[in-house]
Design a protein around this motif. Structure first.
Motif, PDB file in Angstrom:
ATOM      1  N   PRO A  80       0.840  -1.208   0.000  1.00 29.39           N
ATOM      2  CA  PRO A  80       0.000   0.000   0.000  1.00 29.39           C
ATOM      3  C   PRO A  80       0.868   1.249   0.000  1.00 29.39           C
ATOM      4  O   PRO A  80       1.768   1.385   0.821  1.00 29.39           O
ATOM      5  CB  PRO A  80      -0.780  -0.117   1.315  1.00 29.39           C
ATOM      6  N   GLY A  82       0.267   5.302   0.012  1.00 32.85           N
ATOM      7  CA  GLY A  82      -0.704   6.393   0.098  1.00 32.85           C
ATOM      8  C   GLY A  82      -0.416   7.470  -0.932  1.00 32.85           C
ATOM      9  O   GLY A  82       0.750   7.727  -1.260  1.00 32.85           O
ATOM     10  N   SER A 109      -4.180   1.393  -0.508  1.00 28.13           N
ATOM     11  CA  SER A 109      -4.057   2.105   0.766  1.00 28.13           C
ATOM     12  C   SER A 109      -5.383   2.739   1.177  1.00 28.13           C
ATOM     13  O   SER A 109      -6.180   3.141   0.332  1.00 28.13           O
ATOM     14  CB  SER A 109      -2.996   3.198   0.610  1.00 28.13           C
ATOM     15  N   TYR A 132      -5.892   1.750   7.942  1.00 30.41           N
ATOM     16  CA  TYR A 132      -5.376   2.504   9.086  1.00 30.41           C
ATOM     17  C   TYR A 132      -6.519   2.662  10.067  1.00 30.41           C
ATOM     18  O   TYR A 132      -7.655   2.945   9.662  1.00 30.41           O
ATOM     19  CB  TYR A 132      -4.920   3.904   8.655  1.00 30.41           C
ATOM     20  N   THR A 158      -2.407  -1.944   9.094  1.00 31.36           N
ATOM     21  CA  THR A 158      -1.109  -1.314   9.352  1.00 31.36           C
ATOM     22  C   THR A 158      -1.084  -0.740  10.762  1.00 31.36           C
ATOM     23  O   THR A 158      -1.935   0.076  11.128  1.00 31.36           O
ATOM     24  CB  THR A 158      -0.826  -0.219   8.304  1.00 31.36           C
ATOM     25  N   ASP A 312       8.861  -6.376   3.815  1.00 35.38           N
ATOM     26  CA  ASP A 312       9.130  -5.327   2.829  1.00 35.38           C
ATOM     27  C   ASP A 312      10.161  -4.367   3.374  1.00 35.38           C
ATOM     28  O   ASP A 312      10.539  -4.421   4.542  1.00 35.38           O
ATOM     29  CB  ASP A 312       7.847  -4.614   2.392  1.00 35.38           C
ATOM     30  N   GLY A 314      13.177  -1.752   1.178  1.00 38.88           N
ATOM     31  CA  GLY A 314      14.468  -1.744   0.485  1.00 38.88           C
ATOM     32  C   GLY A 314      14.560  -2.698  -0.684  1.00 38.88           C
ATOM     33  O   GLY A 314      15.632  -2.850  -1.264  1.00 38.88           O
ATOM     34  N   ARG A 316      14.644  -3.628  -4.182  1.00 39.43           N
ATOM     35  CA  ARG A 316      14.820  -2.903  -5.436  1.00 39.43           C
ATOM     36  C   ARG A 316      15.119  -3.837  -6.598  1.00 39.43           C
ATOM     37  O   ARG A 316      15.371  -3.386  -7.713  1.00 39.43           O
ATOM     38  CB  ARG A 316      15.968  -1.874  -5.307  1.00 39.43           C
ATOM     39  N   ARG A 336       8.283   1.587  -2.940  1.00 38.18           N
ATOM     40  CA  ARG A 336       8.802   2.631  -3.840  1.00 38.18           C
ATOM     41  C   ARG A 336       9.044   2.102  -5.245  1.00 38.18           C
ATOM     42  O   ARG A 336       8.877   2.841  -6.222  1.00 38.18           O
ATOM     43  CB  ARG A 336      10.078   3.230  -3.270  1.00 38.18           C
TER      44      ARG A 336
HETATM   45  C1  FNR Z   1       4.159   3.946   2.089  1.00 32.17           C
HETATM   46  N1  FNR Z   1       3.808   2.911   2.947  1.00 32.17           N
HETATM   47  C2  FNR Z   1       2.496   2.780   3.354  1.00 32.17           C
HETATM   48  N2  FNR Z   1       2.114   1.720   4.121  1.00 32.17           N
HETATM   49  C3  FNR Z   1       0.836   1.552   4.478  1.00 32.17           C
HETATM   50  O1  FNR Z   1       0.520   0.581   5.162  1.00 32.17           O
HETATM   51  N3  FNR Z   1      -0.118   2.463   4.077  1.00 32.17           N
HETATM   52  C4  FNR Z   1       0.190   3.566   3.334  1.00 32.17           C
HETATM   53  O2  FNR Z   1      -0.683   4.349   2.981  1.00 32.17           O
HETATM   54  C5  FNR Z   1       1.541   3.753   2.981  1.00 32.17           C
HETATM   55  N4  FNR Z   1       1.913   4.858   2.275  1.00 32.17           N
HETATM   56  C6  FNR Z   1       3.197   4.942   1.772  1.00 32.17           C
HETATM   57  C7  FNR Z   1       3.542   5.998   0.923  1.00 32.17           C
HETATM   58  C8  FNR Z   1       4.799   6.044   0.355  1.00 32.17           C
HETATM   59  C9  FNR Z   1       5.134   7.163  -0.593  1.00 32.17           C
HETATM   60  C10 FNR Z   1       5.752   5.033   0.639  1.00 32.17           C
HETATM   61  C11 FNR Z   1       7.122   5.040   0.001  1.00 32.17           C
HETATM   62  C12 FNR Z   1       5.429   4.004   1.506  1.00 32.17           C
HETATM   63  C13 FNR Z   1       4.794   1.852   3.279  1.00 32.17           C
HETATM   64  C14 FNR Z   1       4.779   0.763   2.218  1.00 32.17           C
HETATM   65  O3  FNR Z   1       3.598   0.006   2.266  1.00 32.17           O
HETATM   66  C15 FNR Z   1       5.949  -0.214   2.407  1.00 32.17           C
HETATM   67  O4  FNR Z   1       5.964  -0.712   3.718  1.00 32.17           O
HETATM   68  C16 FNR Z   1       7.303   0.418   2.086  1.00 32.17           C
HETATM   69  O5  FNR Z   1       7.202   1.272   0.975  1.00 32.17           O
HETATM   70  C17 FNR Z   1       8.331  -0.668   1.804  1.00 32.17           C
HETATM   71  O6  FNR Z   1       9.591  -0.117   1.566  1.00 32.17           O
HETATM   72  P1  FNR Z   1      10.154   0.187   0.087  1.00 32.17           P
HETATM   73  O7  FNR Z   1       9.812  -0.991  -0.795  1.00 32.17           O
HETATM   74  O8  FNR Z   1       9.506   1.442  -0.364  1.00 32.17           O
HETATM   75  O9  FNR Z   1      11.616   0.355   0.332  1.00 32.17           O
END
Ligand code: FNR
Length: 384
Positions: A80, A82, A109, A132, A158, A312, A314, A316, A336
């Motif tokens: 997810p 956001g 999300s 959430y 989450t 999750d 990192g 890539r 990401r």
């Molecule tokens: C997130 N993540 C996240 N997690 C979640 O449970 N609800 C959310 O709305 C969001 N929003 C969110 C926005 C952005 C811009 C990022 C980068 C991340 C966390 C996401 O689900 C996940 O745990 C991480 O992104 C994992 O790490 P990597 O793969 O980005 O390194």
């Protein structure tokens, strides 16, 4: 750089950097405070040495797996993210379509731009929904009922955001915490929604709805208002009793996301969670906590076999996926990686990243001498 010559996830990061308004790229790319955990997530994963094996007949490699009763083409899901809908027009729908084509789950999300109905309506396969806990429990109940009615096949709860983590980059870009910059943010927001721009999210003349929480947000409509709303409405009193209640309210697979501690993993298993995501929210919450790669092994030891372990943070490349599977995860989420790709090239970009990861996994499996996902274990690592 066109999509055709993007060779790896990092190329999409560069494309995203060029295409998005500055504040939006920084929002996606950044982490909490000094970004120590954000860096650790990547560095600790990359430091894990794979164990090369030879002459193993790896002519047939099978990436398929089954998690939470669902067949998947590979053990990867879209985490997810956001506001991802800002990265491309109707962004969450584009990403969800790419996930569906690749036969992997897409997790929407709570704070997406496209509402659940829109995403569900665009798909044939069921989606996952991330929850959430917000203070208005009636609203939470309504969201769960809606998710159920729309065929959501797994609920991701989450739990690592009782309060938003502070991110220096968002302050510097004017997104949060700097009232003097509000005007600038508003201008950037307006620019980001000019018709014709790649990240225009307008629909029916209403440019920036946050689909699932639009009615709770009411008349508030700027990004700043939204971030303020999160601070006021996310429930910092969330506790284990809430997990119990959500378990009672949701009869499908329930996955608790944001666990770094083995004791917490045991408690989640005791309360009947079907899965957990070992995660530090991509280094966006408490800076200085363990990387996912380091948190995962003791958690696997504590609850392995009792529930499905996802991880999750990192990831890539497909090599990183294999590393986390070797440490005990049964599936991996990417955040990401898909958000950059969506910003860089829309649905096609997300599809491309998923196919890159599949190809990288095949190479990693072939050269570590395994042909099936469930053969990946500690023996796939040089240090065992
Ligand atoms: C997130 N993540 C996240 N997690 C979640 O449970 N609800 C959310 O709305 C969001 N929003 C969110 C926005 C952005 C811009 C990022 C980068 C991340 C966390 C996401 O689900 C996940 O745990 C991480 O992104 C994992 O790490 P990597 O793969 O980005 O390194």
């Amino acid at each position: 750089m066109s999509r055709a010559i993007a060779a790896a996830v990092r190329d999409y990061r560069e494309l995203a950097r060029r295409r998005l308004p500055h504040f939006l790229f920084e929002y996606i790319d950044g982490g909490a405070y000094d970004e120590i955990t954000l860096r650790r997530n990547i560095e600790d994963l990359q430091a894990i040495a794979l164990r090369q094996r030879i002459l193993c007949d790896v002519s047939r490699i099978d990436l398929t797996t089954r998690l939470f009763g669902q067949d998947m083409a590979m053990p990867i899901g879209l985490a997810p993210v956001g506001l991802a809908g800002m990265n491309a027009r109707r962004g969450e729908v584009q990403a969800a379509r790419a996930a569906e084509a690749a036969k992997v789950p897409f997790c929407l999300s709570t704070v997406s731009l496209c509402a659940m109905d829109e995403v569900a309506g665009a798909l044939k396969r069921p989606f996952w929904f991330q929850l959430y806990l917000i203070k208005d429990r009636g609203f939470v109940r309504d969201m769960l009922a809606k998710a159920k009615a729309l065929g959501c096949s797994a609920l991701v709860f989450t739990v690592d955001l009782p309060t938003p983590g502070a991110r220096y980059r968002d302050v510097r870009s004017g997104l949060t915490g700097a009232p003097g910059l509000a005007g600038e943010v508003r201008r950037a927001w307006q620019i980001a929604h000019k018709p014709g721009w790649a990240w225009d999210v307008g629909v029916n003349g209403r440019p920036h709805q946050l689909g699932n929480i639009a009615s709770a947000l009411g008349a508030k409509s700027s990004l700043r208002d939204f971030l303020g709303w999160i601070g006021q409405n996310f429930d910092a009193s969330a506790n284990w009793r809430d997990l119990e209640q959500i378990r009672q309210a949701w009869d499908g697979p329930l996955i608790v996301k944001g666990i770094l501690d083995p004791g917490d993993a045991v408690r989640a298993a005791d309360l009947g969670a079907d899965g957990i995501v070992v995660s530090n929210h991509g280094g966006r919450q408490l800076d200085g906590v363990l990387s996912s790669a380091r948190a995962l092994p003791p958690i696997t030891e504590a609850v392995g076999g009792r529930l499905t372990i996802l991880a999750d943070g990192g990831v890539r490349s497909g090599l990183d996926v294999v590393r986390l599977l070797a440490l005990g995860a049964q599936g991996v989420l990417i955040g990401r990686a898909w958000a950059y790709a969506l910003a860089g090239a829309g649905q096609a970009g997300v599809s491309h990243v998923l196919s890159l990861m599949a190809a990288e996994m095949r190479v990693a499996m072939a050269l570590t001498g395994v042909t099936k996902i469930n053969e990946i274990d500690r023996s796939s690592l040089a240090e065992g």
